[in-house]
Structures are given as structure tokens and as C-alpha cells.
Design an enzyme around this catalytic site. Structure first.
Site, PDB file in Angstrom:
ATOM      1  CG  ASP A 120      -0.276  -0.061   2.534  1.00  0.00           C
ATOM      2  OD1 ASP A 120       0.737  -0.786   2.655  1.00  0.00           O
ATOM      3  OD2 ASP A 120      -0.734   0.615   3.476  1.00  0.00           O
ATOM      4  CD  GLU A 187       4.162   0.813   6.843  1.00  0.00           C
ATOM      5  OE1 GLU A 187       4.938   1.201   7.743  1.00  0.00           O
ATOM      6  OE2 GLU A 187       3.718   1.582   5.963  1.00  0.00           O
TER       7      GLU A 187
END
Length: 475
Positions: A120, A187
Site C-alpha cells: 500500500d 502498513e
């Protein structure tokens, strides 16, 4: 009078003697470097990273549902781009979006290693789009760089790692120890559904690794005063993360007759009190390691200071930001310019130094501000991580790989102020480190989560080469 002057002189001589002796004892910790074989990389590596950037795998918030179109499209791209990896390694999807690859080793007696990354990226601030050299999800390739959101954080690492694995598989390489490639999908919003779930899954399977390696360390260029060459920061731990909401509730009133304790005034005073009463600077692990490794490479007077923290501790620790930081980040209250609000709130974020806890920070807030103000935790919370070893075989292999790849660099253990997915892997790893050789200089610091994120072609090749050699050295 002469006796006093002689005594003062003797004390000065003794102190200077101690300073110099301690400085002479501070010897270089750097290991010798050896020449590594050159890794011949395919011509399409830059195009592969460019294509990866074009999938907007954005994490907006902890509550937001991931964009399945972007993430599943990205997964299909990985399968097409790295066919041997998907043929030879076992792939498990955790919570639909996170990826766990298992490369089975030939020797079951050897502890595995876990190499991490995350899929991400953070959103792009819409008003800044015109300031980008190219669209943040365009994946533009120039003569020197690959541009776009994720090139530095963290698709450059993810794709570079997969390029290294694919290259090794093309060479029919078989690791002796099992290697896990773990790539979370959230994350940037705490990793609760990604890396945390991967670690829990591995724990249930009975996996215990010799080492976990994640992002969070880098090669600093022209960022350390007094050090001419690059500094490879290998972070052994990370600070904790906690935000607290301060809530002031009063009966409000008309602005023409303000009470002695105004809602917003009370909140403002609390913020000022917290900023004026910062948590103390402390020499804790791994800050002491940082002083030893870096100090030995500094010029005379700076080396003397680093060798004698008992005397020069305050300015050094301040320079290293070695304390629990206090940062007001959100404030709100009021509905009209002639109405004193009944409620005002502020959010204060703390990055917590090892040795302190979320609870100790909360107690500090309560002790510092008015007892008329409510204090409650908000959002993602985590205590500081444990501190990994600098004496383990894993650290020595990591250190040697860095020195062989970058012989002009000095390796320095340290503490990262930000958070990483690595925090979840201490229970299933002997040691957890944060380092990939992303080169960061004064002009690139702001590109992390900022405008014109990009990585140079040469540096990207270094990430692939480092991953390739690290896997071989561990096997």
C-alpha cells in the site's frame, strides 16, 4: 589561592585525560569489505517497477475497505511479471490482500528468514497534483529515475525483492534455509489486518525465524555532519506510537461575557503545557550503539563528544531526537464567532522512546495539564518495540552484505522514529531489523509521502543487487 588554582588545574588535566582515553578506546566497528560478483539484470526492471506504480493501492484510513480493483489487479500483475516466483514458491493470501510467499529451503534444521515489504501507499494531496513532474500513478521513466507514489515507500523494495528472487530462480538457485516473503496491504494505516495477521499466521504454523528484515533503514547521504561518506542506518527498534485526545467541556456562554476559564483557552493552555514539559532525553538502547558506531568515524572533537556521553549527552541526544516526542496534530471547537463553545478537543501524537510506555505517557499528560480536562487514547496504539541484537549471526551477515555492496559506507545501528510492519514479528523472530539500501539525501527526504516521489535507476538496481546477495549470504 595558589592551592585552589592548582587543584582546578589538576581537575582539568584529569578530565581532559579521561576524555582523550575514552576517545582512543572508541575504535571503528566497521567490518572489512569484499568484492561481490556482478549481478546482470534484465532490461525490463524499470518497466516492471513503473507498471507496479500504476496500481493505486492506497490506504486511506484504518476503517476504509481496500480498493479490490487496484489490489487484485496488482496481484495479477505480480503473477504475470514474476512467473518463476509464482511457480516455485507457495503463495498464501492473508485477509484477501496481504501476500505471503514461502520458498522452501533444503535444510529444515536451519531457521528461516523473513523478508518484508508492503503493497500500500499513502494518498496524494489533490492540491499538489500540479506540482508533480508527472502523475503520481503514471510510473513515468526518465533518463535517470522512475517517478511515482510508492517508488520509495515501498513498492521499490517489494518489486526489487521479487526481481532478485526471480533472478535466483532463473539461475536454478536453491536456498538451504526457508525464506518467507511477507507483504502486507495496510502498513500505512498500522498494519493490523496485514502484517499483524501474517505474523499471527506464521506463529500458528510454528515458524520461528532467525531474522526478519523490513523497510525503515536507509543509506543517508550528506545527512550526518562530520561524515563524508554514506551512512547505512540499520534500525534495531522503533519508537512506540500513541495519540491522546484532550477534551474540555464547559457550560459555554456568550462571547461578551467570557468566563475566567474559557473552553478554548483551557485547551490551548494544556497544549502549551505539554509542549513546554517535554519528556526527557535518555541514553537508551539502541541509541548507545549509534554513538559507538558513528562516533568512531567522526572528526576529532565530535568523536571526543560521542566517546564521552557522560559529559556531552544533552546536545548529542537532542540531535538524535532521543526522547518521546510531543506533537499536537488535530484541534477543533467552536461553531460561531460570538459563542463560547461547550466542547473543544485536541489530539496530541507521541512517538514513544524505548523504556517508556503508552501508560506512562498518559500519566505524564495527566500530571502536566489541568485535571478539568479529559484524556483518552485515540486511534492506532503501539508500545516501543524490543531492541534487536548487534551480536547475532543475522546482524553480522546483514552488516557484511551492506559493507560488501557499499564499501564506502559505514554501518550504524539505530532507532527509527516512525512505525513499520516489523513491529509485529518480534514474537516469531530472534531479531528484527529495518534496512533496505534506499539512498536518502537532503533533497529526497521530503519525497517520502510527499511531492515528486521517485527513485534513481542506479539506486533501484542496488536494491535488487542487495536483495540478491543477502539471500545468498544467508544460505
Amino acid at each position: 589561592m595558589k592551592k585552589i588554582l592548582k587543584l582546578i588545574g589538576a581537575i582539568i588535566v584529569i578530565v581532559l585525560g579521561i576524555l582523550i582515553v575514552n576517545m582512543l578506546r572508541l575504535s571503528s566497528k566497521q567490518v572489512a569489505s569484499d568484492t561481490l560478483e556482478t549481478v546482470t539484470l534484465p532490461n525490463d526492471i524499470f518497466q516492471n517497477l513503473s507498471k507496479a506504480i500504476q496500481y493505486p493501492t492506497i490506504s486511506f484510513s484504518e476503517e476504509a475497505i481496500p480498493d479490490s480493483t487496484a489490489f487484485f489487479g496488482f496481484h495479477r500483475f505480480l503473477e504475470e511479471t514474476f512467473p518463476l516466483t509464482h511457480e516455485k514458491l507457495t503463495l498464501e493470501k492473508i485477509n484477501d490482500y496481504s501476500l505471503l510467499y514461502t520458498w522452501k529451503g533444503s535444510d529444515a534444521s536451519k531457521k528461516p528468514i523473513i523478508l518484508m515489504s508492503h503493497q500500500d501507499v499513502v494518498p496524494v494531496d489533490e492540491p499538489t497534483l500540479g506540482d508533480w513532474e508527472a502523475g503520481p500513478f503514471e510510473g513515468k521513466i526518465t533518463a535517470t529515475d522512475i517517478l511515482g507514489r510508492g517508488t520509495l515507500d515501498d513498492k521499490g523494495t517489494l518489486i526489487g525483492l521479487l526481481e532478485a528472487v526471480e533472478k535466483l530462480l532463473e539461475e536454478s538457485y536453491q536456498p538451504s534455509r526457508t525464506i518467507y516473503l511477507a507483504s502486507g496491504h495496510d502498513e500505512e494505516v498500522g498494519g493490523a489486518n496485514g502484517a499483524s495477521a501474517i505474523a499471527a499466521h506464521l506463529k500458528v504454523k510454528g515458524v520461528h525465524a532467525a531474522m526478519t528484515l523490513d523497510e525503515g533503514g536507509f543509506i543517508a547521504e550528506d545527512l550526518v555532519p562530520g561524515v563524508d561518506g554514506p551512512v547505512a542506518m540499520v534500525n534495531l527498534a522503533e519508537k512506540g506510537f500513541a495519540s491522546f485526545r484532550l477534551i474540555v467541556e464547559t457550560s459555554g456562554g456568550h462571547s461578551s461575557a467570557p468566563p475566567r476559564e474559557n473552553t478554548i483557552g483551557m485547551l490551548a493552555q494544556a497544549i502549551v503545557d505539554l509542549e513546554n514539559n517535554q519528556r526527557p532525553y535518555k541514553l537508551v538502547k539502541p541509541i548507545d550503539y549509534q554513538l559507538e558506531y558513528m562516533g568512531a568515524e567522526l572528526p576529532f572533537f565530535k568523536k571526543m563528544a560521542f566517546a564521552n556521553p557522560w559529559l556531552f549527552k544533552k546536545p548529542i541526544l537532542e540531535a538524535l531526537n532521543a526522547h518521546t516526542t510531543t506533537a499536537p496534530t488535530i484541534i477543533g471547537g467552536g461553531v460561531k464567532n460570538n459563542v463560547i463553545p461547550t466542547v473543544a478537543e485536541a489530539t496530541i501524537n507521541f512517538r514513544i522512546l524505548p523504556g517508556e510506555t503508552i501508560e506512562s505517557v498518559k500519566q505524564h499528560i495527566i500530571n502536566t495539564i489541568s485535571d478539568k480536562i479529559k484524556v483518552e487514547t485515540v486511534g492506532f496504539l503501539t508500545n516501543p518495540s524490543p531492541v534487536s541484537s548487534i551480536d547475532s549471526e543475522s546482524f553480522k551477515i546483514l552488516e557484511k552484505t551492506i559493507r560488501d555492496m557499499f564499501p564506502k559506507s559505514i554501518v550504524v545501528p539505530g532507532l527509527v522514529g516512525g512505525g513499520t510492519d516489523a513491529r509485529y514479528f518480534y514474537e516469531i523472530s530472534d531479531d528484527v531489523y529495518r534496512f533496505y539500501p534506499i539512498r536518502i539525501g537532503p533533497d529526497s527526504m521530503t519525497r517520502f509521502h510527499g511531492i515528486d516521489e521517485k527513485i534513481s535507476k542506479d539506486n533501484y538496481k542496488e536494491i535488487i543487487g542487495f536483495s540478491y546477495h543477502l539471500i545468498k549470504k544467508f544460505n
